[in-house]
Design a protein around this motif. Structure first.
Motif, PDB file in Angstrom:
ATOM      1  N   TYR A 120       0.836  -1.212   0.000  1.00 53.60           N
ATOM      2  CA  TYR A 120       0.000   0.000   0.000  1.00 53.60           C
ATOM      3  C   TYR A 120       0.869   1.261   0.000  1.00 53.60           C
ATOM      4  O   TYR A 120       0.627   2.205  -0.742  1.00 53.60           O
ATOM      5  CB  TYR A 120      -0.934  -0.027   1.221  1.00 53.60           C
ATOM      6  N   GLU A 121       1.911   1.237   0.820  1.00 54.96           N
ATOM      7  CA  GLU A 121       2.833   2.393   0.881  1.00 54.96           C
ATOM      8  C   GLU A 121       3.470   2.655  -0.468  1.00 54.96           C
ATOM      9  O   GLU A 121       3.552   3.778  -0.949  1.00 54.96           O
ATOM     10  CB  GLU A 121       3.934   2.115   1.904  1.00 54.96           C
ATOM     11  N   ARG A 122       3.918   1.559  -1.116  1.00 52.68           N
ATOM     12  CA  ARG A 122       4.593   1.716  -2.422  1.00 52.68           C
ATOM     13  C   ARG A 122       3.617   2.178  -3.496  1.00 52.68           C
ATOM     14  O   ARG A 122       3.914   3.066  -4.293  1.00 52.68           O
ATOM     15  CB  ARG A 122       5.238   0.382  -2.842  1.00 52.68           C
ATOM     16  N   LEU A 123       2.424   1.546  -3.501  1.00 50.50           N
ATOM     17  CA  LEU A 123       1.447   1.873  -4.561  1.00 50.50           C
ATOM     18  C   LEU A 123       0.900   3.294  -4.435  1.00 50.50           C
ATOM     19  O   LEU A 123       0.610   3.956  -5.432  1.00 50.50           O
ATOM     20  CB  LEU A 123       0.264   0.898  -4.485  1.00 50.50           C
ATOM     21  N   SER A 124       0.792   3.769  -3.193  1.00 51.06           N
ATOM     22  CA  SER A 124       0.220   5.094  -2.951  1.00 51.06           C
ATOM     23  C   SER A 124       1.014   6.196  -3.636  1.00 51.06           C
ATOM     24  O   SER A 124       0.485   7.253  -3.958  1.00 51.06           O
ATOM     25  CB  SER A 124       0.183   5.392  -1.457  1.00 51.06           C
ATOM     26  N   LYS A 125       2.308   5.948  -3.844  1.00 47.91           N
ATOM     27  CA  LYS A 125       3.147   6.962  -4.495  1.00 47.91           C
ATOM     28  C   LYS A 125       2.772   7.130  -5.965  1.00 47.91           C
ATOM     29  O   LYS A 125       3.036   8.156  -6.568  1.00 47.91           O
ATOM     30  CB  LYS A 125       4.620   6.553  -4.393  1.00 47.91           C
ATOM     31  N   PHE A 126       2.202   6.085  -6.547  1.00 49.08           N
ATOM     32  CA  PHE A 126       1.920   6.129  -7.986  1.00 49.08           C
ATOM     33  C   PHE A 126       0.439   6.249  -8.318  1.00 49.08           C
ATOM     34  O   PHE A 126       0.080   6.645  -9.410  1.00 49.08           O
ATOM     35  CB  PHE A 126       2.432   4.828  -8.661  1.00 49.08           C
ATOM     36  N   SER A 127      -0.413   5.836  -7.398  1.00 46.60           N
ATOM     37  CA  SER A 127      -1.825   5.791  -7.777  1.00 46.60           C
ATOM     38  C   SER A 127      -2.740   6.035  -6.580  1.00 46.60           C
ATOM     39  O   SER A 127      -2.283   6.244  -5.454  1.00 46.60           O
ATOM     40  CB  SER A 127      -2.142   4.425  -8.395  1.00 46.60           C
ATOM     41  N   ASP A 128      -4.037   5.910  -6.842  1.00 48.50           N
ATOM     42  CA  ASP A 128      -5.064   6.143  -5.827  1.00 48.50           C
ATOM     43  C   ASP A 128      -5.333   4.854  -5.036  1.00 48.50           C
ATOM     44  O   ASP A 128      -6.459   4.411  -4.940  1.00 48.50           O
ATOM     45  CB  ASP A 128      -6.353   6.577  -6.536  1.00 48.50           C
ATOM     46  N   ALA A 129      -4.283   4.232  -4.511  1.00 46.25           N
ATOM     47  CA  ALA A 129      -4.455   2.937  -3.837  1.00 46.25           C
ATOM     48  C   ALA A 129      -5.279   3.062  -2.553  1.00 46.25           C
ATOM     49  O   ALA A 129      -5.236   4.087  -1.874  1.00 46.25           O
ATOM     50  CB  ALA A 129      -3.089   2.355  -3.527  1.00 46.25           C
ATOM     51  N   LYS A 130      -6.020   1.973  -2.263  1.00 46.17           N
ATOM     52  CA  LYS A 130      -6.784   1.909  -1.022  1.00 46.17           C
ATOM     53  C   LYS A 130      -6.471   0.571  -0.351  1.00 46.17           C
ATOM     54  O   LYS A 130      -6.093  -0.382  -1.025  1.00 46.17           O
ATOM     55  CB  LYS A 130      -8.293   2.000  -1.305  1.00 46.17           C
ATOM     56  N   ILE A 131      -6.662   0.524   0.953  1.00 49.19           N
ATOM     57  CA  ILE A 131      -6.387  -0.737   1.669  1.00 49.19           C
ATOM     58  C   ILE A 131      -7.567  -1.046   2.584  1.00 49.19           C
ATOM     59  O   ILE A 131      -8.199  -0.123   3.126  1.00 49.19           O
ATOM     60  CB  ILE A 131      -5.050  -0.644   2.468  1.00 49.19           C
ATOM     61  N   ASN A 132      -7.914  -2.327   2.705  1.00 48.69           N
ATOM     62  CA  ASN A 132      -8.865  -2.761   3.724  1.00 48.69           C
ATOM     63  C   ASN A 132      -8.343  -4.064   4.324  1.00 48.69           C
ATOM     64  O   ASN A 132      -7.217  -4.470   4.015  1.00 48.69           O
ATOM     65  CB  ASN A 132     -10.289  -2.886   3.148  1.00 48.69           C
ATOM     66  N   GLU A 133      -9.126  -4.704   5.180  1.00 48.53           N
ATOM     67  CA  GLU A 133      -8.587  -5.885   5.881  1.00 48.53           C
ATOM     68  C   GLU A 133      -8.316  -7.073   4.959  1.00 48.53           C
ATOM     69  O   GLU A 133      -7.655  -8.030   5.357  1.00 48.53           O
ATOM     70  CB  GLU A 133      -9.534  -6.301   7.014  1.00 48.53           C
ATOM     71  N   TYR A 134      -8.808  -7.017   3.730  1.00 53.91           N
ATOM     72  CA  TYR A 134      -8.636  -8.154   2.821  1.00 53.91           C
ATOM     73  C   TYR A 134      -7.611  -7.922   1.715  1.00 53.91           C
ATOM     74  O   TYR A 134      -6.992  -8.858   1.234  1.00 53.91           O
ATOM     75  CB  TYR A 134      -9.968  -8.505   2.151  1.00 53.91           C
ATOM     76  N   CYS A 135      -7.505  -6.670   1.263  1.00 55.05           N
ATOM     77  CA  CYS A 135      -6.707  -6.435   0.063  1.00 55.05           C
ATOM     78  C   CYS A 135      -6.252  -4.991  -0.069  1.00 55.05           C
ATOM     79  O   CYS A 135      -6.718  -4.103   0.653  1.00 55.05           O
ATOM     80  CB  CYS A 135      -7.509  -6.828  -1.175  1.00 55.05           C
ATOM     81  N   VAL A 136      -5.331  -4.801  -1.018  1.00 54.89           N
ATOM     82  CA  VAL A 136      -4.968  -3.456  -1.468  1.00 54.89           C
ATOM     83  C   VAL A 136      -5.494  -3.349  -2.880  1.00 54.89           C
ATOM     84  O   VAL A 136      -5.313  -4.278  -3.671  1.00 54.89           O
ATOM     85  CB  VAL A 136      -3.430  -3.276  -1.473  1.00 54.89           C
TER      86      VAL A 136
END
Lengths: 318, 68
Positions: free
Chosen positions: A270-286
């Motif tokens: 999530y940390e890595r993806l957030s730099k490039f896109s509109d990533a979201k995280i929940n208890e199951y997935c990113v």
């Protein structure tokens, strides 16, 4: 009281109590699966729900258990929540998993398996499991305005592999052709109709059925057992043994590919993806616009082609 | 021999003239159809690739469907 209307029918009658003890496993909670789950829950049947995917906006046109608030959440979990509101008396187990030869034994221990998946590999796997464990299953699939279904009951009918062949060909899918939400409802209804017959030990359809909902046509084709069938004649369960398992598969519905790799640290991704896109995280997935990653190592990638999918996987995951 | 072939994908029907000993697989090759992605029916029964075709057969070629 709840089941009064179907108990009035001679087809069900006093078999209702018997039906309520049954467990049906639904593999895939997309367009067909969400409709079958809805009907079976209302009919009082216990369910096992298995789906590897999350709800997306483009699913809402035909996947009737979900609404806009479910976007980004796992289908099986959201489906269970909705179904519990419909019928709190039944037992429902939900798994956010990709059904495969390693987990099939623990996931689909049931009286009947409904194939609502979107790929042939899963169907060959279910077929192996069904024959080995003597559990009936029902194949159902859709494309455009067409749908196909077939009941497979070990010892009583030919099996799926008697009829269908393994193929590496890229065929038309819901991406290229589209799918009408009336045909997905129709084939789910047929699947549930046959489920009620099989679960109550009544005579069921033994043909392959093909529907075109636009033309309102239905054709039935007689099927014969293949005496050389690897599955039901030779009892050679290649899919259950994992010999024919692919690590990378093309999914139906959107331009999606699934790659199954090593377990994933979701926080880190999530940390890595957030730099490039509109990533979201929940208890199951990113999840982001281009990919959805689960902690067990499964990644669903939206890409134009296989190479682009591999490239995105290498860039963000491996 | 002459057989009538209905191809469901294109919703088209054609009459094909074939050698007498042709099987289903030969017909699919002739029509350039990948045998792994279709089912073939004679009248109202599915038949295998090895089935021998007969004069005046009514053949239907159905596309395998896999979406869910």
């Amino acid at each position: 009281m709840r089941y009064q209307k179907q108990e009035l029918l001679s087809y069900i009658g006093n078999k209702q109590e018997f039906l309520q003890k049954k467990v049906v496993a639904i593999v895939g909670l997309g367009a067909i699966g969400s409709n079958t789950a809805n009907l079976l829950a209302r009919a009082g049947i216990n369910l096992i729900l298995i789906d590897r995917d999350i709800v997306e906006l483009e699913n809402l046109q035909r996947q009737t258990l979900y609404d806009e608030k479910d976007i980004g959440k796992p289908k099986s979990i959201q489906a269970k929540k909705k179904l519990k509101l419909i019928n709190s008396e039944i037992k429902i187990e939900a798994f956010v998993e990709d059904l495969n030869y390693k987990n099939i034994d623990e996931l689909i221990n049931s009286d009947l398996i409904l194939d609502c998946s979107d790929n042939m590999e899963t169907r060959f796997l279910i077929n192996d499991y069904s024959i080995k464990n003597d559990i009936p299953w029902i194949y159902a699939a859709v494309l455009g305005v067409n749908a196909m279904s077939m009941n497979i009951v070990p010892q009583k009918t030919p099996c799926f592999r008697c009829i269908f062949k393994e193929s590496n060909a890229i065929t038309e899918n819901c991406d290229s052709v589209g799918v009408l939400n009336t045909i997905t409802n129709l084939i789910a209804t047929i699947q549930v109709n046959e489920s009620l017959k099989i679960l109550t030990n009544q005579e069921f359809n033994k043909s392959l059925v093909l529907f075109n909902i636009w033309n309102l046509s239905m054709q039935k084709f007689k099927i014969n057992k293949n005496i050389h069938c690897e599955a039901c004649s030779n009892l050679n369960f290649e899919y259950l043994d994992g010999k024919n398992t692919k690590q990378l598969i093309k999914l139906c519905g959107t331009n999606s590919f699934q790659i199954h790799g090593n377990p994933i640290d979701l926080e880190n991704l999530y940390e890595r993806l957030s730099k490039f896109s509109d990533a979201k995280i929940n208890e199951y997935c990113v999840y982001s616009t281009s990919l959805t990653a689960f902690s067990d190592g499964r990644v669903l990638i939206r890409a134009e082609n296989l190479n682009q999918a591999k490239s995105l996987y290498s860039r963000f995951i491996s | 021999m002459k057989i009538k072939v209905y191809i469901e994908r294109t919703n088209s029907t054609k009459t094909v003239e074939l050698k007498n000993n042709y099987k289903v697989i030969d017909l699919l090759k002739e029509l350039k159809i990948d045998h792994t992605v279709v089912l073939v029916a004679r009248s109202d029964s599915l038949i295998t690739e090895d089935a021998q075709l007969k004069d005046n057969d009514n053949i239907k070629i159905l596309s395998v469907i896999s979406g869910g």
